[in-house]
Design an enzyme around this catalytic site. Structure first.
Site, PDB file in Angstrom:
ATOM      1  N   HIS A  15      48.768  47.353  37.138  1.00 41.65           N
ATOM      2  CA  HIS A  15      47.348  47.100  37.354  1.00 41.65           C
ATOM      3  C   HIS A  15      47.037  47.297  38.834  1.00 41.65           C
ATOM      4  O   HIS A  15      47.942  47.411  39.645  1.00 41.65           O
ATOM      5  CB  HIS A  15      46.986  45.664  36.952  1.00 41.65           C
ATOM      6  N   ALA A  16      45.779  47.318  39.165  1.00 45.96           N
ATOM      7  CA  ALA A  16      45.313  47.372  40.553  1.00 45.96           C
ATOM      8  C   ALA A  16      45.985  48.499  41.338  1.00 45.96           C
ATOM      9  O   ALA A  16      45.978  49.644  40.913  1.00 45.96           O
ATOM     10  CB  ALA A  16      45.508  46.013  41.228  1.00 45.96           C
TER      11      ALA A  16
END
Length: 85
Positions: A15-16
């Protein structure tokens, strides 16, 4: 088709920032690349939304596949991104 099974080491999972770096690296490669959970449906590794939708967390495995010239080198780079230093 070459593939790598990799354990995601980033604390935030895929993620991110790790996902953005992964997708950017995949997008630069002139080969077809997919990512999936083991036994799951593969998604396009060049799509940030597809990668985020996998909801891969720290310690989980993914399978990265690539098809085309230079696939092995691309797989090595992508595996290094998710497996950490």
């Amino acid at each position: 088709m070459p593939e790598r099974k990799v354990i995601v080491e980033a604390e935030v999972g895929l993620h991110a920032r790790p996902a953005a770096t992964f997708v950017q690296t995949a997008a630069e490669a002139p080969v077809e690349i997919t990512v999936a959970r083991p036994g799951g449906e593969p998604v396009n590794a060049k799509s940030i939304l597809s990668i985020l939708a996998l909801d891969v967390r720290h310690g989980e495995a993914i399978v990265i596949r690539a098809d085309g010239d230079g696939a092995e080198q691309v797989l090595d780079r992508l595996a290094a991104i998710v497996s950490g230093p």
